[in-house]
Design a protein around this motif. Structure first.
Motif, mmCIF file in Angstrom:
data_model
loop_
_atom_site.group_PDB
_atom_site.id
_atom_site.type_symbol
_atom_site.label_atom_id
_atom_site.label_comp_id
_atom_site.label_asym_id
_atom_site.label_seq_id
_atom_site.Cartn_x
_atom_site.Cartn_y
_atom_site.Cartn_z
ATOM 1 N N PRO A 185 -8.937 -22.455 77.556
ATOM 2 C CA PRO A 185 -8.480 -21.307 78.373
ATOM 3 C C PRO A 185 -9.610 -20.244 78.485
ATOM 4 O O PRO A 185 -9.615 -19.508 77.404
ATOM 5 C CB PRO A 185 -7.145 -21.064 78.269
ATOM 6 N N VAL A 186 -10.305 -20.026 79.657
ATOM 7 C CA VAL A 186 -11.069 -18.847 79.488
ATOM 8 C C VAL A 186 -10.477 -17.619 79.426
ATOM 9 O O VAL A 186 -9.257 -17.353 80.140
ATOM 10 C CB VAL A 186 -11.799 -18.868 81.087
ATOM 11 N N GLY A 187 -11.096 -16.842 78.823
ATOM 12 C CA GLY A 187 -10.416 -15.429 78.475
ATOM 13 C C GLY A 187 -9.454 -15.329 76.997
ATOM 14 O O GLY A 187 -9.381 -14.374 76.449
ATOM 15 N N LYS A 188 -8.856 -16.588 76.791
ATOM 16 C CA LYS A 188 -8.421 -16.617 75.479
ATOM 17 C C LYS A 188 -9.215 -17.178 74.298
ATOM 18 O O LYS A 188 -9.084 -16.936 73.256
ATOM 19 C CB LYS A 188 -7.066 -17.324 75.683
ATOM 20 N N THR A 189 -10.098 -18.223 74.643
ATOM 21 C CA THR A 189 -10.868 -18.938 73.828
ATOM 22 C C THR A 189 -12.263 -17.656 73.260
ATOM 23 O O THR A 189 -12.740 -17.049 74.231
ATOM 24 C CB THR A 189 -11.770 -19.994 74.584
ATOM 25 N N PRO A 190 -12.245 -17.711 72.159
ATOM 26 C CA PRO A 190 -13.281 -17.053 71.491
ATOM 27 C C PRO A 190 -14.763 -17.354 72.302
ATOM 28 O O PRO A 190 -15.102 -18.329 72.799
ATOM 29 C CB PRO A 190 -13.582 -17.149 70.134
ATOM 30 N N SER A 191 -15.248 -16.261 72.706
ATOM 31 C CA SER A 191 -16.570 -16.208 73.492
ATOM 32 C C SER A 191 -17.603 -17.091 72.726
ATOM 33 O O SER A 191 -18.414 -18.016 73.453
ATOM 34 C CB SER A 191 -17.165 -14.785 73.783
ATOM 35 N N ARG A 192 -17.785 -17.240 71.497
ATOM 36 C CA ARG A 192 -18.637 -17.776 70.840
ATOM 37 C C ARG A 192 -18.418 -19.340 71.039
ATOM 38 O O ARG A 192 -19.335 -20.063 71.028
ATOM 39 C CB ARG A 192 -18.454 -17.442 69.285
ATOM 40 N N GLN B 20 -8.273 -11.530 86.879
ATOM 41 C CA GLN B 20 -7.178 -10.609 87.390
ATOM 42 C C GLN B 20 -5.988 -11.315 87.625
ATOM 43 O O GLN B 20 -4.876 -10.994 86.925
ATOM 44 C CB GLN B 20 -7.824 -9.845 88.542
ATOM 45 N N ASP B 21 -6.192 -12.578 88.299
ATOM 46 C CA ASP B 21 -5.141 -13.542 88.728
ATOM 47 C C ASP B 21 -5.227 -14.926 88.508
ATOM 48 O O ASP B 21 -6.488 -15.295 88.669
ATOM 49 C CB ASP B 21 -4.660 -13.228 90.168
ATOM 50 N N GLY B 22 -4.414 -15.652 88.010
ATOM 51 C CA GLY B 22 -4.618 -17.261 87.939
ATOM 52 C C GLY B 22 -5.358 -17.510 86.651
ATOM 53 O O GLY B 22 -5.466 -16.727 85.802
ATOM 54 N N GLN B 23 -5.580 -18.751 86.287
ATOM 55 C CA GLN B 23 -6.010 -19.403 85.227
ATOM 56 C C GLN B 23 -7.377 -20.338 85.353
ATOM 57 O O GLN B 23 -7.175 -20.862 86.312
ATOM 58 C CB GLN B 23 -5.059 -20.132 84.629
ATOM 59 N N ILE B 24 -7.992 -20.299 84.361
ATOM 60 C CA ILE B 24 -9.267 -21.023 84.404
ATOM 61 C C ILE B 24 -9.550 -21.918 83.157
ATOM 62 O O ILE B 24 -9.417 -21.060 82.001
ATOM 63 C CB ILE B 24 -10.609 -20.335 84.722
ATOM 64 N N THR B 25 -9.655 -23.257 83.076
ATOM 65 C CA THR B 25 -9.796 -23.962 81.643
ATOM 66 C C THR B 25 -10.930 -24.720 81.939
ATOM 67 O O THR B 25 -11.173 -25.237 82.784
ATOM 68 C CB THR B 25 -8.703 -24.831 81.267
ATOM 69 N N VAL B 26 -11.897 -24.671 80.907
ATOM 70 C CA VAL B 26 -13.180 -25.497 80.727
ATOM 71 C C VAL B 26 -13.012 -26.567 79.683
ATOM 72 O O VAL B 26 -12.883 -25.969 78.365
ATOM 73 C CB VAL B 26 -14.342 -24.660 80.653
ATOM 74 N N ASP B 27 -12.876 -27.488 79.950
ATOM 75 C CA ASP B 27 -12.734 -28.714 79.171
ATOM 76 C C ASP B 27 -11.516 -28.475 78.117
ATOM 77 O O ASP B 27 -11.666 -28.586 76.971
ATOM 78 C CB ASP B 27 -14.014 -28.968 78.087
ATOM 79 N N GLY B 28 -10.402 -27.812 78.691
ATOM 80 C CA GLY B 28 -9.254 -27.655 77.970
ATOM 81 C C GLY B 28 -9.240 -26.297 77.394
ATOM 82 O O GLY B 28 -8.251 -26.083 77.000
#
Lengths: 325, 316, 250
Positions: C64-71, C54-62
């Motif tokens: 971005p969660v939500g923008k990176t394809p789930s696969r 909803q708010d804010g950003q998260i990246t895992v190993d660079g």
């Protein structure tokens, strides 16, 4: 059939195939006019009966049986509940509603067109059902099929009411009671699309298995959950619409066959699929042959025969499962 | 009796009376004596059916301890139709119609009582969980209906419309012979239920609590099931299956009086059921011009009410 | 590295997470601790994209969660939620093998089979491989699910109370396995645990939460002290220093 399920590997395949072939031979032989295999090549009339009526009828039974059993399997995967199937959870009823509406407003529409509309309404009807089903608590698994049955009943009442008001009641029977007696060459070929749908299920089998583990696990494994849900819905709706248009509603195939197979093979879609398809085809063909024989030379619709055989089978499944705890 | 309940009851009585008068007098034309007699018979039938369905549904829900089950959801009326069709099959069409209809009716009621006991008593004793009970009941209904249509086709493949007639609710072609007998049976049933009202309050607490409070649970439940079977047989024989009427009547009645006490609940639900039937019949006869579709509409509206109740119950 | 920036989450008016900013370093075991309702599971499911941000950003190993394809994310990050209900009748071997799904999309190769066999051995499940999951006990089921999660072979693994249903022996085995995987394969493991001593003994870092807020985070030895424990859990407990710290909480 059931004995064949317990075996696995090539032996089971050969046995099931042989059984199915025997059924096909019987089906080609049973009918009002006498037909003997020896005269197929010599007698033009015999050949004509076989090619124009018996063979299409047998193929239609096999195709719709396999298709409906697979549609049931997929529906159970989508709803994550063992006790639902398209014919009792509103899919088939929505398809029939689509056909009824097309017949009313566009009487000249081709069969393919009707199927298209029916698929669309089936898609809508099933989506609503799934939206409700996913809202029910997983702790009460019996609520889902119950809601499905009532939902199907409400749609059925809609259907009857509209047909009543528009004097189409006698047509309604043709769509709601599955029957193969009207199947002739040139009037069943659409059912091959059901075979294509089965192939699609086979191609996406692993993805469907992942889907059956639920939303969180699916997403965790990188599956496009919503997209897969849509593909599954499409398969279920198209198969149901096809069978309703061509032969009418055939209940319980999608319920009993996948449940029986699951007992022996589990729910790995890829592994269960061949048995489910063969089992469904065999069951529907058997019931059709029974319907032809019980009151020979008159026929009893396959939908009625399956209503009895399937409901009884389902009750046994339910009570057995319950006594296991 | 609480004040609210008495107001509701008086109001319902007035509604039933008013709609009854309207039913008799609206749009009178032609031979007055004949029309009035015909309408009088129909009104009586509607009242008998309403009371039978209302009372049987309350009793059944009390025994099974939930608000969703009704005898018709559990396939009891389908079982009655099956019994009837089987009788025709065994005796043949001619043999069946040569019998005194009252005799066959009594036989059918007896048969339904036996079958209902054989089916539901074990389920109640096993204390099956509700969802399972429901599912089994619904599938039983499907099985009975399929068997009925199978047998109907065995009777006469060219013309099975006669047997199919029984599977749609219709208030237009009544069996006047059966009306008097049905009315007496329904009255007796209602009186028995009324006299049991205090026991019923205790039984609705469940087997353990009821036994603890000194109720002979088994014999009481057996008696109630017999009563339910008789009432269902009466209403089904008169007009055919009306799937969801009982459910709607109980749901509405209970919301009006806000209590589950049988002394108030039984009359309220019976009145609500009668009111729905009479008003619906007036509406269909005079405004929509097709009285025979009432059953289908009740099924449609009832199904939606049922789903709403179920989903609301889940959320709670 | 998991980078969490200004993440907030509300459910129907209640604030579940309140402006969380946090960096989980790459490699090692990070324990997420806190009382019920602290928002630990919600934070985990946001990192694993099981709920939309909803708010804010998260990246895992660079990524971005939500923008990176789930696969693609599924090859970097594996998640095990609390009690996923497995309704399907699948065999243990089949279920664990589905952990390889992101890599083969339904057409497993020899490499996938080797990893599945190894994982089954690792978790003591080889003898159960042909049993249906529904016939197992709660503890065995839990081990199967954990095995499936590790079978995914990702650099980042998120576990929500994996010790549920496990007896002492298997709980210890699992924590030792987590430790070893972190050390040998330099994977990053984020784990929610209720028993604070498992965190004390096995975690490199501790993240403490309460009522949707971040209360403390840092290396275990620095963060784990009586003051923090009182602040988060609401009562006094003493911390005994040994080879690894031990919390006396009862």
């Amino acid at each position: 059939m059931i004995a064949a399920l317990k075996l696995s590997g090539p032996r089971a395949g050969i046995l099931a195939g042989a059984l199915l072939l025997a059924l096909v031979a019987v089906s080609l032989n049973v009918g009002v006019s006498e037909v003997s295999f020896r005269s197929v090549w010599s007698d033009v009339e015999t050949r004509q009966i076989i090619m124009a009526s018996r063979l299409p009828r047998t193929l239609a039974a096999l195709l719709s049986g396999a298709g409906l059993a697979i549609a049931g399997l997929v529906m159970q995967t989508l709803a994550r509940n063992r006790f639902v199937e398209p014919a009792t959870a509103g899919t088939s009823q929505s398809a029939a509603l689509g056909i009824l509406v097309t017949t009313l407003f566009w009487p000249s529409a081709s069969v393919a067109m009707k199927t298209l509309v029916a698929s669309a309404t089936a898609l809508g009807g099933t989506s609503i059902f799934l939206a409700i089903a996913h809202r029910l608590p997983p702790t009460q698994p019996y609520l889902v099929p119950l809601v499905g049955l009532i939902y199907g009943g409400v749609l059925g009442a809609c259907l009857t009411f509209v047909a009543w008001q528009t004097d189409l009641l006698q047509y309604l029977e043709a769509w709601t009671v599955g029957e193969f007696s009207g199947v002739l060459r040139g009037r069943y070929e659409l059912l091959w699309v059901a075979a294509a749908m089965v192939a699609l299920v086979w191609w996406t089998a692993d993805r469907l298995t992942v889907l059956s583990l639920g939303r969180d696990v699916s997403i965790g494994l990188g599956l496009d959950y919503d997209r897969m849900l849509q593909i599954g819905l499409l398969v279920v709706s198209v198969i149901s619409a096809l069978t309703v248009v061509v032969v009418g509603i055939i209940p319980f195939v999608g319920l009993v066959v996948p449940n029986l197979v699951s007992r022996f093979k589990g729910d790995n879609v890829g592994l269960a699929l061949p048995s489910v398809a063969v089992g469904g085809a065999g069951l529907v063909l058997t019931c059709d042959i029974l319907g032809r024989l019980v009151r020979y030379p008159y026929e009893i619709p396959v939908g009625t025969v399956l209503g009895v055989v399937g409901a009884a089978g389902f009750l046994i499944l339910l009570l057995r499962k319950n006594s296991h705890g | 009796m609480a004040k609210r309940a008495s107001i509701v009851l008086i109001g319902l009585c007035a509604l039933v009376l008013g709609s009854g008068v309207a039913f008799m007098t609206l749009g009178l034309r032609g031979n007055l004596a004949f029309v009035l007699e015909l309408r009088g018979i129909r009104l009586c039938a509607l009242i008998v059916v309403g009371v039978a369905i209302g009372v049987s549904t309350v009793l059944f829900q009390t025994v099974t301890r939930n608000r969703i089950l009704t005898p018709s959801i559990m396939g009891l009326d389908a079982l009655f139709v099956l019994g009837q069709t089987t009788l025709v099959f065994v005796l043949g069409g001619l043999g069946f119609s040569s019998l005194d209809p009252r005799l066959t009716f009594a036989g059918e009621i007896g048969l339904l009582m036996v079958l209902a006991l054989a089916l539901f008593l074990p389920m109640l004793r096993a204390q099956m969980d509700m969802g399972m009970l429901l599912l089994v009941g619904v599938v039983l209904g499907v099985l009975f209906r399929s068997l009925t249509s199978l047998i109907a086709r065995l009777i006469d493949p060219n013309d099975f419309a006669v047997a199919q007639q029984a599977s749609f609710a219709s208030f237009n072609d009544l069996e006047p012979n059966l009306l008097a007998l049905s009315a007496v049976l329904t009255m007796l049933g209602a009186i028995v239920a009324w006299r049991m009202r205090h026991e019923l309050d205790v039984i609705s607490l469940g087997a353990d609590a009821a036994i603890g409070l000194g109720i002979a649970w088994r014999s009481a439940v057996t008696g109630i099931l017999i009563l339910v079977a008789a009432l269902v047989a009466v209403s089904t024989a008169l007009v055919g299956p009306v799937a969801f009427l009982g459910l709607i009547a109980v749901a509405l009645g209970e919301r009006m009086i806000d209590t589950r006490r049988h002394g108030v609940l039984l009359p309220t639900v019976a009145l609500v059921a009668v009111a729905i039937l009479v008003c619906g019949q007036i509406l269909f006869q005079h405004m929509l011009g097709s009285a025979s579709a009432l059953g289908v509409v009740v099924e449609f509206v009832g199904g939606i009410v049922f789903l709403a109740l179920l989903l609301a119950g889940v959320r709670r | 590295m998991i980078d969490i920036r200004n993440v907030s989450l509300s459910h129907g008016g209640t604030r579940v997470l309140d402006d969380i900013s946090l960096t989980v370093p790459k490699g090692g075991v990070t324990a997420l601790v806190g009382p019920n309702g602290a928002g630990k599971s919600s934070l985990l499911s946001l990192i694993a994209r099981l709920q939309p941000l909803q708010d804010g950003q998260i990246t895992v190993d660079g990524l971005p969660v939500g923008k990176t394809p789930s696969r693609q994310l599924a090859k970097t990050l594996a998640v095990l939620r609390q009690d996923p209900a497995i309704g399907s009748r699948l065999r243990v071997g089949e279920l664990v093998a589905l952990g390889r799904f992101p890599h083969h999309r339904g057409r497993p190769g020899p490499e996938d089979r080797r990893i599945v066999a190894e994982t089954l051995d690792e978790f003591d499940l080889a003898t159960l491989a042909d049993k249906f999951v529904e016939t197992l006990s709660g503890g065995q089921r839990q081990r199967v699910l954990v095995a499936m999660t590790f079978c995914q072979g990702t650099d980042y693994v998120l576990l929500d109370e994996p010790l549920n249903n496990l007896d002492m022996y298997h709980a210890r085995q699992l924590m030792r396995y987590v430790r070893r995987v972190a050390d040998e394969k330099t994977r990053t493991i984020v784990i929610i645990v209720h028993e604070i001593n498992y965190a004390a003994a096995y975690a490199d870092h501790i993240v403490a939460m309460k009522s949707g807020r971040l209360e403390a985070h840092g290396p275990t030895a620095e963060v784990l002290g009586p003051a923090m424990l009182k602040q988060v859990f609401g009562y006094e407990m003493s911390v005994l220093k040994g080879q690894s710290p031990l919390v006396a909480h009862y």
